[in-house]
Design a protein around this motif. Structure first.
Motif, PDB file in Angstrom:
ATOM      1  N   ILE A  61      10.642  -1.591   7.716  1.00  0.00           N
ATOM      2  CA  ILE A  61      10.283  -1.941   9.090  1.00  0.00           C
ATOM      3  C   ILE A  61       9.343  -3.140   9.126  1.00  0.00           C
ATOM      4  N   LEU A  62       8.316  -3.125   8.316  1.00  0.00           N
ATOM      5  CA  LEU A  62       7.350  -4.226   8.324  1.00  0.00           C
ATOM      6  C   LEU A  62       7.964  -5.463   7.679  1.00  0.00           C
ATOM      7  N   PRO A  63       7.560  -6.656   8.109  1.00  0.00           N
ATOM      8  CA  PRO A  63       8.103  -7.891   7.548  1.00  0.00           C
ATOM      9  C   PRO A  63       7.833  -8.003   6.051  1.00  0.00           C
ATOM     10  N   GLU A  64       8.700  -8.709   5.366  1.00  0.00           N
ATOM     11  CA  GLU A  64       8.600  -8.851   3.909  1.00  0.00           C
ATOM     12  C   GLU A  64       7.258  -9.437   3.493  1.00  0.00           C
ATOM     13  N   GLU A  65       6.769 -10.450   4.242  1.00  0.00           N
ATOM     14  CA  GLU A  65       5.506 -11.081   3.844  1.00  0.00           C
ATOM     15  C   GLU A  65       4.318 -10.129   3.979  1.00  0.00           C
ATOM     16  N   ILE A  66       4.442  -9.130   4.822  1.00  0.00           N
ATOM     17  CA  ILE A  66       3.399  -8.108   4.945  1.00  0.00           C
ATOM     18  C   ILE A  66       3.502  -7.125   3.778  1.00  0.00           C
ATOM     19  N   ARG A  67       4.726  -6.649   3.524  1.00  0.00           N
ATOM     20  CA  ARG A  67       4.929  -5.657   2.463  1.00  0.00           C
ATOM     21  C   ARG A  67       4.636  -6.234   1.084  1.00  0.00           C
ATOM     22  N   ALA A  68       4.951  -7.507   0.854  1.00  0.00           N
ATOM     23  CA  ALA A  68       4.744  -8.122  -0.452  1.00  0.00           C
ATOM     24  C   ALA A  68       3.273  -8.137  -0.853  1.00  0.00           C
ATOM     25  N   LYS A  69       2.398  -8.114   0.122  1.00  0.00           N
ATOM     26  CA  LYS A  69       0.953  -8.120  -0.152  1.00  0.00           C
ATOM     27  C   LYS A  69       0.363  -6.709  -0.173  1.00  0.00           C
ATOM     28  N   GLY A  70       1.246  -5.684  -0.138  1.00  0.00           N
ATOM     29  CA  GLY A  70       0.751  -4.313  -0.164  1.00  0.00           C
ATOM     30  C   GLY A  70       0.068  -3.883   1.108  1.00  0.00           C
ATOM     31  N   ARG A  71       0.420  -4.557   2.206  1.00  0.00           N
ATOM     32  CA  ARG A  71      -0.205  -4.240   3.495  1.00  0.00           C
ATOM     33  C   ARG A  71       0.521  -3.084   4.146  1.00  0.00           C
ATOM     34  N   GLY A  72      -0.119  -2.423   5.102  1.00  0.00           N
ATOM     35  CA  GLY A  72       0.520  -1.345   5.835  1.00  0.00           C
ATOM     36  C   GLY A  72      -0.265  -0.052   5.767  1.00  0.00           C
ATOM     37  N   TRP A  73       0.421   1.055   6.013  1.00  0.00           N
ATOM     38  CA  TRP A  73      -0.246   2.352   6.106  1.00  0.00           C
ATOM     39  C   TRP A  73      -0.943   2.740   4.807  1.00  0.00           C
ATOM     40  N   GLY A  74      -0.269   2.506   3.684  1.00  0.00           N
ATOM     41  CA  GLY A  74      -0.877   2.861   2.399  1.00  0.00           C
ATOM     42  C   GLY A  74      -2.196   2.153   2.179  1.00  0.00           C
ATOM     43  N   GLU A  75      -2.274   0.886   2.565  1.00  0.00           N
ATOM     44  CA  GLU A  75      -3.509   0.127   2.446  1.00  0.00           C
ATOM     45  C   GLU A  75      -4.616   0.751   3.277  1.00  0.00           C
ATOM     46  N   LEU A  76      -4.293   1.156   4.501  1.00  0.00           N
ATOM     47  CA  LEU A  76      -5.299   1.744   5.384  1.00  0.00           C
ATOM     48  C   LEU A  76      -5.804   3.072   4.842  1.00  0.00           C
ATOM     49  N   LEU A  77      -4.921   3.832   4.193  1.00  0.00           N
ATOM     50  CA  LEU A  77      -5.333   5.122   3.625  1.00  0.00           C
ATOM     51  C   LEU A  77      -6.341   4.960   2.494  1.00  0.00           C
ATOM     52  N   ASP A  78      -6.245   3.854   1.764  1.00  0.00           N
ATOM     53  CA  ASP A  78      -7.068   3.669   0.571  1.00  0.00           C
ATOM     54  C   ASP A  78      -8.445   3.080   0.857  1.00  0.00           C
ATOM     55  N   LEU A  79      -8.654   2.543   2.055  1.00  0.00           N
ATOM     56  CA  LEU A  79      -9.892   1.817   2.343  1.00  0.00           C
ATOM     57  C   LEU A  79     -10.871   2.652   3.164  1.00  0.00           C
ATOM     58  N   THR A  80     -12.117   2.269   3.102  1.00  0.00           N
ATOM     59  CA  THR A  80     -13.169   2.906   3.893  1.00  0.00           C
ATOM     60  C   THR A  80     -14.113   1.831   4.420  1.00  0.00           C
ATOM     61  N   GLY A  81     -14.987   2.223   5.328  1.00  0.00           N
ATOM     62  CA  GLY A  81     -16.042   1.350   5.802  1.00  0.00           C
ATOM     63  C   GLY A  81     -15.542   0.068   6.432  1.00  0.00           C
ATOM     64  N   SER A  82     -16.349  -0.970   6.279  1.00  0.00           N
ATOM     65  CA  SER A  82     -16.024  -2.248   6.911  1.00  0.00           C
ATOM     66  C   SER A  82     -14.744  -2.854   6.353  1.00  0.00           C
ATOM     67  N   ALA A  83     -14.413  -2.520   5.090  1.00  0.00           N
ATOM     68  CA  ALA A  83     -13.161  -3.030   4.518  1.00  0.00           C
ATOM     69  C   ALA A  83     -11.962  -2.488   5.280  1.00  0.00           C
ATOM     70  N   LEU A  84     -12.026  -1.230   5.694  1.00  0.00           N
ATOM     71  CA  LEU A  84     -10.946  -0.639   6.484  1.00  0.00           C
ATOM     72  C   LEU A  84     -10.844  -1.317   7.837  1.00  0.00           C
ATOM     73  N   GLU A  85     -11.986  -1.530   8.473  1.00  0.00           N
ATOM     74  CA  GLU A  85     -11.975  -2.164   9.798  1.00  0.00           C
ATOM     75  C   GLU A  85     -11.411  -3.580   9.722  1.00  0.00           C
ATOM     76  N   ARG A  86     -11.793  -4.322   8.673  1.00  0.00           N
ATOM     77  CA  ARG A  86     -11.289  -5.689   8.521  1.00  0.00           C
ATOM     78  C   ARG A  86      -9.788  -5.702   8.239  1.00  0.00           C
ATOM     79  N   ALA A  87      -9.345  -4.783   7.372  1.00  0.00           N
ATOM     80  CA  ALA A  87      -7.923  -4.738   7.015  1.00  0.00           C
ATOM     81  C   ALA A  87      -7.065  -4.373   8.218  1.00  0.00           C
ATOM     82  N   TYR A  88      -7.520  -3.404   9.019  1.00  0.00           N
ATOM     83  CA  TYR A  88      -6.764  -2.982  10.199  1.00  0.00           C
ATOM     84  C   TYR A  88      -6.708  -4.106  11.229  1.00  0.00           C
ATOM     85  N   THR A  89      -7.853  -4.755  11.473  1.00  0.00           N
ATOM     86  CA  THR A  89      -7.898  -5.861  12.419  1.00  0.00           C
ATOM     87  C   THR A  89      -6.980  -6.993  11.984  1.00  0.00           C
TER      88      THR A  89
END
Length: 543
Positions: A61-89
């Protein structure tokens, strides 16, 4: 509602109350919930690829350029704190880049095998780009964001066919958000019992093409789909389900935030595809002639009369623009019967133009459409009776909308064969009016409109055979041909108690609201008359 769906609603809504302390409104919470649920659904689909050995059958579903960088739901699950907020934004920003990520776009078919993909530049080409268009993060507290991701959304399976749980829960959250807002788009939120009653008498089938040109969050569309499944699932083939879910049901919504809620609502009810053409068009439905016709139109258009656009039935330039009004804005609609800035009257003309051969429509209009004076209003009512079969009107009670004092009526009309001469009788021979207003008092909380209140109307409507209708105290019949010949073609018919008596019994607040609504209607007609005469109004006079 399914008990499991109710459990999910209660859990998700309770967290809305937590986020309020951080300044996140219920509307913004529902928007963020939509983003995160979509990301979780994309993640679930990607995981399902592991069970498919043929990689050519894998879906992403997500574009290739997003998935190639490991972005998406899995990334959000692994992060905490300000890193999570920055990644989601950052993820929202990249996904909401005005529709440039269109790698996975699939052709849309209308059920007849015809591809219908188009690109209007800024128009989202996939459901993904519609939902994330200009998406912004409103949850600034990383701890609250992590809890929403881990404790609420990640614990649910959103991609299964259990739309009776996830879909119904999401729709219930929309309803709660509207109740919580009590203003803006929610003030004319159509009560679910009224939607379902209208749909029942309209009898949708799997062969219908169904649209709502002012769909809001998709209530009419979903009710029609649910009714089809209830009535016809035993007779439906797999391709029937596919056609309904991929193009036979669509809507149009002007407000981007509402359009994304509608698209998400349809997705969670198994209508549409995340990587497919959006079944919700985010645009002004009035700006051009219909590109697709429908056999069933269901709508509750905006009740406000004032519009920034003058709709003209004159000069057509090919790009939807016509002669400009004093504000420098105009749409050209040669399919319209007359020009007017009145949004309600223009929606009525638009809905008539949307009907395919043998099509039928049910539209909720404020009462001023029935009796408003002026050349435009009179012309539109007369043409509706001459060209279409306006066979039924349901006079609605006050107190069922969030805006107090609103008087509204449901118009039911059918497509009819074209009249070939002025000597032919009008296509509307009889208008049946059902009075659900006189002697009825409803409130949003203590005495809301329920299905049983509409049962007698549905019985009187005789959806199976309207020729079997009989006159009763509340159900009266009127001569369409006689009405066409009247000077103003007023359709303010069928109430047992005169409108003036009804208004005298209103609480002061509702009475004031009703008076204000009437004054706004009158001002709109004055502005329309000024346009016709070429008189330029000052800003204060036109306000």
């Amino acid at each position: 509602m399914n008990p499991e769906a109710r459990r999910l609603v209660d859990r998700l809504w309770s967290y809305c109350n937590v986020l309020r302390d951080d300044g996140v409104s219920s509307k913004n919470y529902l928007e963020q919930l939509s983003f995160l649920v979509f990301l979780k659904m994309a993640h679930e689909l990607e995981l399902s690829n592991n069970s498919i050995s043929d990689s050519t059958q894998h879906r992403y579903i997500l574009p290739e350029e997003i998935r190639a960088k490991g972005r998406g739901w899995g990334e959000l699950l692994d992060l905490t704190g300000s890193a999570l907020e920055r990644a989601y934004t950052s993820l929202l920003h990249d996904l909401g880049g005005d529709g440039e990520h269109d790698d996975n776009v699939r052709p849309h078919t209308d059920g007849d095998g015809e591809d219908e993909a188009e690109d209007d530049g800024d128009t989202p080409r996939t459901t993904l780009t519609l939902i994330f268009k200009r998406a912004r993060n409103h949850i600034q507290n990383p701890a609250n964001l992590r809890r929403l991701i881990h404790d609420l959304i990640n614990k649910e399976d959103w991609s299964t066919a259990r739309s009776d749980i996830q879909g119904d829960a999401y729709e219930a959250l929309i309803a709660r958000s509207v109740e919580d807002t009590k203003a803006g788009a929610g003030q004319y939120f159509t009560p679910r019992p009224l939607i379902e009653s209208i749909v029942r008498v309209m009898r949708p089938t799997q062969h219908d093409t169904i649209t709502d040109p002012a769909c809001g969050t998709g209530g009419f569309l979903l009710a029609a789909y649910a009714q089809i499944l209830r009535d016809h699932s035993a007779d439906m083939y797999p391709e029937d389900y596919e056609h309904l879910a991929s193009g036979r049901i669509w809507g149009t919504e002007l407000v981007p935030e509402t359009a994304r809620l509608a698209a998400m609502n349809l997705l969670l009810h198994n209508i549409g595809a995340p990587d497919g053409i959006p079944l919700i068009k985010q645009e002004d439905a009035l700006k051009r002639e219909p590109q697709d016709l429908a056999t069933l139109v269901l709508a509750n258009p905006p009740f406000g009369t004032k519009s920034s656009q003058m709709i003209s039935n004159e000069d057509e330039t090919g790009n939807g623009k016509g002669k400009q009004n004093s504000n420098g804005h105009a749409y050209s609609r040669r399919d319209f019967w007359t020009k007017t800035p009145n949004k309600q009257l223009n929606f009525l003309q638009h809905i008539a133009s949307l009907l395919d051969r043998d099509g039928r429509a049910a539209v909720i209009v404020p009462d001023n459409v029935l009796y408003e004076s002026g050349n435009a209003a009179t012309t539109i009512r007369r043409e509706l009776l001459l060209r279409y079969d306006l066979h039924t009107m349901l006079r609605l009670p006050r107190g069922i909308f969030h805006a107090g004092g609103v008087s509204a009526t449901v118009l039911f009309f059918d497509w009819a064969e074209r009249r070939h001469s002025e000597d032919e009788p009008p296509r509307t021979q009889q208008i049946w009016t059902y009075d659900l207003r006189t002697g009825k008092r409803f409130t949003l909380k203590q005495n809301p409109l329920r299905a049983e209140h509409l049962a007698d109307f549905e019985k009187a409507y005789c959806a199976d055979d309207r020729s079997q209708r009989t006159v009763s105290e509340r159900f009266q019949v009127h001569d369409g041909a006689a009405l066409v010949k009247t000077e103003d073609v007023k359709l303010d018919l069928g109430l047992l108690t005169p409108e003036a008596d009804e208004e005298e019994s209103l609480p002061p607040g509702e009475l004031v609201a009703a008076v204000v609504d009437d004054l706004r209607s009158a001002l709109a007609e004055v502005a329309a008359l000024a346009e016709e005469l070429g008189v330029e109004l000052t800003e204060s006079a036109d306000a």
